[in-house]
Scaffold this motif. Structure first.
Motif, PDB file in Angstrom:
ATOM      1  N   ILE A  20       0.827  -1.220   0.000  1.00 21.00           N
ATOM      2  CA  ILE A  20       0.000   0.000   0.000  1.00 21.00           C
ATOM      3  C   ILE A  20       0.860   1.268   0.000  1.00 21.00           C
ATOM      4  O   ILE A  20       0.686   2.161  -0.837  1.00 21.00           O
ATOM      5  CB  ILE A  20      -0.943  -0.008   1.228  1.00 21.00           C
ATOM      6  N   CYS A  24       1.614   4.344  -2.809  1.00 23.85           N
ATOM      7  CA  CYS A  24       1.304   5.744  -2.471  1.00 23.85           C
ATOM      8  C   CYS A  24       2.454   6.663  -2.855  1.00 23.85           C
ATOM      9  O   CYS A  24       2.258   7.772  -3.333  1.00 23.85           O
ATOM     10  CB  CYS A  24       1.119   5.911  -0.959  1.00 23.85           C
ATOM     11  N   LYS A  31      -2.794  11.567   0.660  1.00 24.09           N
ATOM     12  CA  LYS A  31      -3.957  10.725   0.359  1.00 24.09           C
ATOM     13  C   LYS A  31      -4.802  10.473   1.608  1.00 24.09           C
ATOM     14  O   LYS A  31      -4.336  10.622   2.729  1.00 24.09           O
ATOM     15  CB  LYS A  31      -3.507   9.380  -0.227  1.00 24.09           C
ATOM     16  N   LEU A  33      -6.935   7.549   3.687  1.00 18.72           N
ATOM     17  CA  LEU A  33      -6.979   6.094   3.865  1.00 18.72           C
ATOM     18  C   LEU A  33      -8.339   5.727   4.447  1.00 18.72           C
ATOM     19  O   LEU A  33      -8.747   6.260   5.483  1.00 18.72           O
ATOM     20  CB  LEU A  33      -5.854   5.643   4.808  1.00 18.72           C
ATOM     21  N   LEU A  52       1.740   6.654   9.675  1.00 13.57           N
ATOM     22  CA  LEU A  52       1.000   6.851   8.433  1.00 13.57           C
ATOM     23  C   LEU A  52       1.249   8.252   7.875  1.00 13.57           C
ATOM     24  O   LEU A  52       1.420   8.439   6.665  1.00 13.57           O
ATOM     25  CB  LEU A  52      -0.501   6.630   8.669  1.00 13.57           C
ATOM     26  N   ILE A  57       0.014   9.801   4.263  1.00  9.27           N
ATOM     27  CA  ILE A  57      -1.433   9.623   4.480  1.00  9.27           C
ATOM     28  C   ILE A  57      -1.884  10.668   5.497  1.00  9.27           C
ATOM     29  O   ILE A  57      -1.401  10.701   6.617  1.00  9.27           O
ATOM     30  CB  ILE A  57      -1.743   8.196   4.961  1.00  9.27           C
ATOM     31  N   VAL A  60      -7.441   9.392   8.068  1.00 12.82           N
ATOM     32  CA  VAL A  60      -7.923   8.005   8.103  1.00 12.82           C
ATOM     33  C   VAL A  60      -9.418   8.052   8.396  1.00 12.82           C
ATOM     34  O   VAL A  60      -9.854   8.684   9.354  1.00 12.82           O
ATOM     35  CB  VAL A  60      -7.185   7.177   9.183  1.00 12.82           C
ATOM     36  N   ILE A  76      -7.264   5.743  -0.674  1.00  8.02           N
ATOM     37  CA  ILE A  76      -6.831   4.346  -0.597  1.00  8.02           C
ATOM     38  C   ILE A  76      -7.893   3.592   0.195  1.00  8.02           C
ATOM     39  O   ILE A  76      -8.213   3.975   1.323  1.00  8.02           O
ATOM     40  CB  ILE A  76      -5.488   4.225   0.150  1.00  8.02           C
TER      41      ILE A  76
END
Length: 591
Positions: A20, A24, A31, A33, A52, A57, A60, A76
């Motif tokens: 993953i 990325c 991004k 998640l 993360l 990332i 979340v 993602i």
């Protein structure tokens, strides 16, 4: 580094980074998640939010919660390959796309139906769609679960309608564990005359492993690796999960209400505190497998060490003293907090021990081991049990003692059992005892039934505490497997390991051969054990003890879920409940 320095958590995080996170990084943009409940647990077990963030990332999110669209960002999706997750994903893109693009990672094989459904509605938004074979939870460095406590009812309830489906799911999860470890093990199972679950699961796992490893990335068929997978049922050792254990982790989870690995306690000022008991807490890792007597011996030394660091050498072991130290030393606040937590937890355990458990333990150990402290055979187990029944212990504790008595005899007569049930006053709750039969454990003995108790390894030379003489049966199995002493009649091979697995490496390690580093152990062999129907904390401890003693073999143990004596007894009792009855209006009118 996220997670623990070695073991399953590190391996899981490494694999997530290689799949993953690596994808990325190819595009230099932040991004989102998006996780389902299972992948949330999986990620939480092996990394922190800061890990993360450092990988690009920024947010979340929960797949099943209402989320604001962020059309300029890529998302993602890390999720389980089931209809509920796929439907939630489709809803994000079907009408008006919530995100710029989707990168999808499934924990396991995604069926053609689900995949075609996604393609139908969202094909132009999907940039990546991969299956990364990771549908188990790394509980600890050497312990995993399938995060499925409900498997117990599905497999053992006489009313179950989804036993085969549950075993298939567990088999799929075991294959993803092997894939994460990069192992293609030989599979063996414990043969039982009256239970077939271990055999069925072994067949399923072996077939699925063969399919999984049909072709590797380079187009070649993968051969078997230096690993063995042993599958056993919970009824194989009913004693270990019922006995009062006096090692720190097992004792704490038995006696204290620890939910989701969270220990709640009151500080000296009366405020509510909570602490997570996991491998981020190095003091917990150090203490968890020690006997409670050794744990209590540790604290004067630990407190003095902190005090000495700051020229505070009074070394009084009081929680108020520790709170003073915390104010004075911000740099060691985390370590002091950990010590405060474990002082409280040890104190809680010892309070229970001194109140009730200490007196119970002697009787329990005599019943479990079949010998008293002096090594003299217990000729009349009823004389051992009676004082427990006459003492005002809790009903639960008396049930545990009665079970140990029955296990020691390999079953008792109906008449004797009725008297015991009346004595403990559980006429309406006799299922706590009777339902063990569904696990293949003899509760009622008949004149014609003669079941042989398994022979145990001689441990008379090992130093033990008088109240901790019992050794879980699984430890015998681990040591026998490593030394290649498992009887193939009792442990049939579903598939053979390579000829090179003959225990020789492990045996040479016992003969003080050089091998101590974790990396050297990894270059040796692996023994993976799966217990159908729940794993106790004392059995988890055995994996570490055997790995430590036998440097050339790493033992990894897992189950559908972790059990405590209370949770297992509740599960046993619930086996009597039938499936929920459902009637349609037509059925009612026809009845």
């Amino acid at each position: 580094m996220a997670g623990s320095d070695h073991g399953l958590k590190r391996l899981v995080w490494q694999k997530l980074k290689e799949t993953i996170i690596a994808d990325c990084r190819k595009s230099e943009v932040w991004k989102i998640l998006i996780l389902d409940p299972f992948t949330t647990k999986l990620l939480s077990s092996c990394c922190k939010m800061s890990d993360l963030m450092s990988e690009g990332i920024t947010i979340v999110e929960d797949l099943f919660r209402s989320r604001e669209p962020v059309p300029e960002m890529k998302a993602i999706y890390f999720m389980s390959p089931n209809a509920k997750c796929v439907d939630a994903f489709i809803a994000d893109f079907k009408l008006k796309p919530k995100y710029k693009a989707a990168y999808i990672y499934f924990t396991d094989y995604c069926s053609d139906d689900l995949f075609n459904n996604m393609k139908l509605y969202c094909a132009k938004h999907i940039r990546v769609c991969k299956e990364i074979s990771m549908s188990f939870l790394p509980q600890e460095a050497q312990v995993f679960t399938c995060d499925n406590p409900g498997a117990f009812q599905s497999i053992y309830s006489p009313h179950s309608q989804d036993k085969r489906k549950t075993l298939e799911t567990l088999a799929d999860q075991l294959v993803t564990l092997c894939a994460t470890l990069d192992e293609y093990p030989g599979v063996r199972y414990k043969k039982e005359s009256n239970m077939e679950n271990a055999k069925s699961l072994a067949e399923m796992v072996d077939n699925k492993l063969a399919r999984h490893y049909e072709l590797d990335d380079s187009g070649k068929k993968k051969g078997k690796t230096q690993a063995q997978l042993l599958i056993v049922e919970r009824g194989f050792d009913p004693v270990s999960p019922i006995l009062h254990e006096l090692t720190y982790q097992a004792m704490a989870y038995d006696l204290i209400a620890i939910q989701n690995d969270t220990y709640k306690y009151k500080s000296k000022d009366g405020s509510e505190k909570e602490a997570l008991l996991n491998e981020e807490d190095m003091l917990w890792v150090k203490l968890r497998h020690m006997h409670i007597a050794e744990v209590t011996e540790q604290f004067p030394k630990l407190v003095k060490e902190i005090a000495a660091n700051k020229k505070q050498s009074d070394g009084k072991i009081t929680i108020s003293g520790l709170s003073q130290l915390m104010k004075m030393m911000p740099s060691v606040r985390k370590h002091v907090t950990q010590k405060t937590v474990h002082l409280n937890l040890t104190e809680d355990c010892m309070n229970h021990f001194q109140k009730n458990v200490e007196k119970l333990c002697k009787a329990e150990q005599d019943l479990a081991v079949g010998l008293d402290v002096d090594g003299v055979k217990v000729k009349d187990p009823m004389r051992t049990l009676l004082p427990v029944l006459l003492h005002p212990y809790s009903t639960h504790d008396k049930i545990r003692a009665v079970l140990l008595y029955i296990f020691s005899l390999n079953g008792t007569t109906e008449e004797n059992l009725s008297k015991l049930i009346q004595h403990v006053k559980i006429e309406d709750e006799r299922e706590f005892i009777l339902n063990w039969k569904d696990l293949g454990v003899p509760i009622i003995s008949t004149a014609s039934l003669f079941s042989r108790k398994p022979s145990r390894r001689d441990r008379s030379h090992e130093e033990t505490y008088n109240l901790s003489r019992w050794t879980p049966v699984i430890k015998d199995v681990m040591e026998d497997a490593v030394e290649n002493k498992l009887d193939p009649r009792e442990w049939p091979h579903q598939s053979e390991c390579p000829a090179a697995w003959n225990g020789s490496g492990a045996v040479s390690a016992r003969q003080k051969h050089k091998a101590s580093a974790q990396d050297e152990r990894r270059s040796g062999s692996r023994l993976i054990i799966f217990v159908i129907g729940g794993l106790s904390h004392s059995e988890m401890r055995c994996a570490y003890q055997v790995t430590q003693a036998v440097k050339s073999c790493e033992v990894i143990i897992g189950s559908s879920h972790i059990v405590t004596p209370t949770s297992l007894l509740d599960d046993i009792k619930a086996l009597s409940k039938g499936p929920m009855e459902t009637f349609t209006i037509e059925e009612r009118s026809n009845a």
